[in-house]
Enzyme design. Structure first.
Site, PDB file in Angstrom:
ATOM      1  N   ASP A 108      12.728 -19.132   0.297  1.00  0.00           N
ATOM      2  CA  ASP A 108      14.169 -19.167   0.014  1.00  0.00           C
ATOM      3  C   ASP A 108      14.651 -20.587   0.291  1.00  0.00           C
ATOM      4  O   ASP A 108      14.782 -20.986   1.448  1.00  0.00           O
ATOM      5  CB  ASP A 108      14.927 -18.168   0.902  1.00  0.00           C
ATOM      6  CG  ASP A 108      14.634 -16.712   0.527  1.00  0.00           C
ATOM      7  OD1 ASP A 108      13.560 -16.445  -0.067  1.00  0.00           O
ATOM      8  OD2 ASP A 108      15.461 -15.841   0.844  1.00  0.00           O
TER       9      ASP A 108
ATOM     10  N   LYS B 160      20.010 -16.779  -5.405  1.00  0.00           N
ATOM     11  CA  LYS B 160      20.508 -16.076  -4.213  1.00  0.00           C
ATOM     12  C   LYS B 160      21.866 -16.616  -3.834  1.00  0.00           C
ATOM     13  O   LYS B 160      22.110 -17.814  -3.939  1.00  0.00           O
ATOM     14  CB  LYS B 160      19.480 -16.278  -3.088  1.00  0.00           C
ATOM     15  CG  LYS B 160      19.865 -15.731  -1.731  1.00  0.00           C
ATOM     16  CD  LYS B 160      18.708 -15.905  -0.735  1.00  0.00           C
ATOM     17  CE  LYS B 160      19.158 -15.659   0.695  1.00  0.00           C
ATOM     18  NZ  LYS B 160      18.070 -15.880   1.667  1.00  0.00           N
TER      19      LYS B 160
ATOM     20  N   LYS C 252      19.530 -12.240  -5.621  1.00  0.00           N
ATOM     21  CA  LYS C 252      19.567 -11.747  -4.242  1.00  0.00           C
ATOM     22  C   LYS C 252      20.937 -12.002  -3.664  1.00  0.00           C
ATOM     23  O   LYS C 252      21.450 -13.114  -3.730  1.00  0.00           O
ATOM     24  CB  LYS C 252      18.485 -12.442  -3.396  1.00  0.00           C
ATOM     25  CG  LYS C 252      18.506 -12.037  -1.912  1.00  0.00           C
ATOM     26  CD  LYS C 252      17.342 -12.633  -1.144  1.00  0.00           C
ATOM     27  CE  LYS C 252      17.507 -12.426   0.361  1.00  0.00           C
ATOM     28  NZ  LYS C 252      16.408 -13.055   1.124  1.00  0.00           N
TER      29      LYS C 252
END
Lengths: 382, 477
Positions: free
Chosen positions: A219, A282, A318
């Site tokens: 991430d 995300k 996400k």
């Protein structure tokens, strides 16, 4: 003219087969299909690499973007120069704030009951990246989180494991060991998380360390300073470099929408990340308020839907930060279903970054099965 | 994952449906003089909901007399502050009984409970709250130092927003000191009768509001009654013209809110995903039974194909079915008569050469239904581009320049509403000045607010409802 860009699938027939990503067994892969994307009066041709069967969707490549003029003459890659990239991003249709918020407010009134609620709660469990990102994290804390991730409800073997645990890079090894033999992936936040304020080689070293320790997913954070000052090429180059450093690891690109503030920015950053090769986009680090919101998720889901239409590549979304109740999670699933469609209702297309959400989902699930609420202490805290 | 929403029906138990309803005259529910009655049905199931009294000329006469007495003796002389107290009370009771009213409205009209619950009923209360606030401030409304009420208002309302239209008509009339004889639509009388119960509960003096149910003949008797000082009508342009002819030379005042063929104009720089939502809200809201519906989509030719593709994809996510299910987006067509009219016009669209696309959704076995439909390749001369369909049918036309958009938008006998979708603020302002429509929405559609005046140009009628302007129709200025 430049301000009124739009994007449309001009000819998608050959892509329809490809976008399933899974050709039938024994099938000889056809030559890479060409998608033509109309961009501001130009026509873009996207060469998509055919992916072998069984490859995880995120293991694919973004493909090479080749831009051709209306007359067929090659002009430039969208990302060939700062100017063309800027023109492309600024040409994306805007987002009307009032309209986007009204749409999610309406979707939040959907009433999810009975069997559809139970199915959705179990899906939420399978979509959770169980997360701990604290300075105080220790190997002991990580091991107990991993135990929770494998068996979220010790009293009920019917509860599936979560999608992944999400930790800082130095704890990847601990998590990997604690999860060995389980389907739960290890995600690491890298690239000088959460601010992203470090030199590129430091960020890449951060990524490589996490990957070599066994991280399945990375991430990363984008450079919001660069984005907000209009240096889109820099942001794109960083995403590409991190993607390369990831190797086989699956890349989630954190936009930190709470710092981008406008929905137009969220949309542009989503496209930038997808052009750079993101497997997932995300919302947030969880360290900045506001974190995930329904309208932000809506805008990102519209972006991945349109990117799929244009290129045939499906990018996941996400949402992270502030999602604590099962009710909130179900509202996100409704937005997913009615925006990107049912193809995104799967852990490899949609994730929740959360910690306390899991137990509320388990409580609601038990209520749905037994008709009675149980005590919070019937579930382990982590 | 294939994830279907389980049925989530709102309970009918909250509604206390009576087998028959009388007329509401002089504060009491009474039987009609000649005892005649008609049935009102649930358009989603064809089940008979109740029998409702049909008011004859003698009943209308009693109602007008009661209203005249109340206007002279109680309501007219009452101070504005006192009238406001009653109106605020009505608004609060509307809120308290909102669930019951929403369920009843969906049962009788066929509209989705999501709309009756989130739009019709809350807005009805909002109009009473808003005009209650004006009741003691009329001298500051800009109509002179001492504006006076007109007298008895005959108010004839349509079936598409039964309770909301009653609120639009009654709240300003009562705030200004008038009394009313209200004639609800034949197919949707029930919420107006519950509203009458609410007036009783609020202690509204007898005769201030009278409800006479019935068909066209009842309305005609009300229009013709010499004791009525003002007629307010919302409904079809044909009936509106008839009323205007009838009233010529009588000295009665008239406001008309009639049909429309609203243009929803989408420029190439529009916020596209929100514009798609706006198109959907514009024409599929309330099954298209909306006088100000955006039934003509004018889309810039450069993005027309993309918009139609996105629109088709979006329409396939609309959920058609049981109006009482909380997840239903498209309910039932209000009556077989209306269904026939929509079907006939859609067939004319095909016959005249337009391209028809209909959302592939399953229709329930019973009741009256029409699936969301789009016509492309529509030319301005087609009937589906000129006549009001009043159903979930969108006609798509294209334009090249802002001037052409204005020309096409104004090329209609109507002039009720228009929408503009663009990120360019200066163009919104320029367009709004050019469009001959009473309401122009920018980057939204079908948004209503009690503070905003609403009304039409040309064959869409005259007079304004809502806002300070809405008071003028009920004041002798």
């Amino acid at each position: 003219m430049l301000g009124s860009a739009w994007l449309a699938l001009v000819s998608g027939a050959s892509v329809a087969v490809h976008r399933r990503d899974v050709p039938p067994a024994g099938m000889v892969l056809p030559p890479a299909p060409v998608t033509r994307i109309g961009v501001m009066g130009m026509v873009t041709e996207t060469q998509l690499e055919a992916k072998p069967r069984g490859t995880a969707p995120w293991a694919g490549s973004a493909g090479t973007l080749v831009v051709a003029g209306r007359d067929g003459a090659a002009l430039a890659d969208i990302a060939a120069s700062e100017a063309s990239l800027r023109r492309f991003l600024m040409g994306l249709p805007g987002v009307d704030q009032v309209g986007a918020e009204a749409r999610t407010a309406m979707l939040a009134t959907r009433s999810i009951k009975a069997a559809s609620k139970l199915a959705a709660l179990e899906l939420v469990v399978r979509m959770i990246d169980l997360t701990t990102l604290e300075g105080a994290d220790t190997p002991g804390k990580i091991r107990s989180l991993c135990a929770k991730a494998r068996h979220p409800d010790l009293g009920d073997a019917g509860v599936p494991p979560v999608a992944a645990v999400c930790v800082y890079p130095d704890l990847v090894g601990t998590a990997k060991a604690a999860l060995s033999g389980s389907p739960v992936a290890v995600a690491a936040v890298a690239t000088a998380f959460p601010s992203g304020r470090a030199a590129l080689d430091v960020k890449l070293a951060d990524v490589r360390q996490a990957v070599s320790a066994g991280a399945d997913e990375i991430d990363m954070v984008i450079d919001r300073g660069a984005f907000l000052s209009g240096r889109y090429q820099l942001v794109l180059d960083e995403v590409r470099a991190v993607k390369e450093a990831c190797g086989g690891a699956h890349l989630k690109v954190i936009l930190e929408t709470g710092e981008l503030v406008t929905y137009d920015n969220v949309k542009r950053a989503s496209w930038l990340a997808m052009l750079g090769g993101a497997d997932f986009i995300k919302t947030s680090t969880g360290k900045v308020a506001p974190a995930a919101t329904l309208p932000v998720a809506l805008v990102m889901l519209e972006a991945v839907r349109d990117f799929d239409t244009a290129t045939g590549r499906q990018v996941g979304v996400k949402v992270a930060g502030g999602i604590r109740s099962a009710k909130d999670a179900l509202r996100y699933l409704v937005v997913v279903r009615e925006t990107a469609g049912e193809a995104w209702l799967a852990p490899d297309r949609f994730r929740f970054g959360a910690s306390s959400l899991l137990n509320d989902v388990l409580m609601q699930r038990t209520k749905q099965l037994t008709g009675a609420y149980v005590r919070a202490d019937d579930f382990s805290q982590d | 994952m294939n994830w279907e929403y389980a049925p989530a029906p709102e309970s009918r138990a909250i509604v206390d449906l009576q087998p028959s309803y009388g007329l509401f005259i002089d504060g009491e529910f009474v039987d009609p003089g000649d005892g005649s009655a008609f049935k009102t049905v649930n358009p989603a199931t064809e089940e008979v909901l109740a029998e409702v009294a049909a008011a004859g000329p003698a009943d209308v006469d009693r109602a007008v007399e009661a209203a005249r007495r109340a206007q002279h003796e109680t309501w007219g002389p009452m101070s504005g502050a006192e009238r406001a107290k009653y109106l605020f009370r009505v608004a609060r009771i509307l809120q308290e009984r909102s669930r019951e009213l929403a369920v009843l409205e969906s049962l009788d009209n066929g509209k989705p409970i999501r709309e009756s619950r989130d739009i019709d009923v809350p807005l009805s209360a909002a109009y009473f709250f808003y005009y209650a606030g004006w009741a003691d401030k009329l001298e500051y409304a800009g109509f002179g130092p001492s504006p006076q009420p007109i007298g008895v208002a005959g108010q004839i309302i349509p079936w598409n927003f039964p309770l909301l239209m009653a609120a639009w008509k009654l709240a300003p009339a009562l705030a200004a000191g008038n009394t009313s004889v209200l004639k609800p639509a034949e197919t949707t009388p029930l919420t107006a009768l519950v509203l009458a119960e609410i007036f009783q509960e609020a202690g509204l003096p007898p005769g201030v509001v009278n409800v006479v149910t019935g068909a066209g003949a009842t309305g005609a008797a009300l229009v013709a009654h010499p004791g009525v000082a003002k007629i307010a009508f919302t409904g079809s342009t044909d009936v509106g013209k008839g009323i205007q002819r009838e009233l010529a030379g009588t000295g009665k005042r008239l406001t008309l809110e009639l049909g429309g063929k609203g243009a929803n104009i989408v420029f190439e720089d529009a916020p596209l995903d929100q514009a798609i939502e706006g198109i959907v809200n514009g024409i599929y809201f309330n099954q298209g039974h909306v006088c100000c519906a955006g039934s003509r989509l004018l889309v810039q030719e450069s993005i027309a194909e993309l918009v139609v593709e996105k629109l088709k994809a979006r329409l396939q996510t609309l959920r058609l079915g049981d109006p009482l299910d909380k997840n239903t987006d498209i309910g039932a067509i209000n009556s077989p008569v209306q269904l026939e009219k929509i079907t006939e016009l859609a067939a004319a669209g095909v016959a005249e050469g337009a391209e028809r696309w209909t959302s592939p959704c399953a229709l329930p076995e019973h009741g009256f239904w029409f699936p969301p439909t789009i016509f492309t390749d529509v030319s301005p001369s087609h009937r589906i581009a000129r006549e009001e369909i009043f159903g979930p049918v969108l006609s798509v036309l294209t334009f090249r320049t802002p001037e052409e958009a204005v020309m096409k938008a104004n090329n209609t006998p109507y002039g009720l509403s228009a929408g503009i979708w663009t990120e360019k603020g200066s163009r919104i302002l320029w367009m709004a000045q050019q469009l001959r429509a009473g309401v122009v929405w920018a980057n939204t559609f079908n948004r209503f607010d009690p503070t905003s005046p609403f009304g039409g140009y040309r064959e869409s009628g005259f007079g304004r409802e809502g806002g300070r302007h809405g008071l003028e129709a009920y004041l002798d200025v």
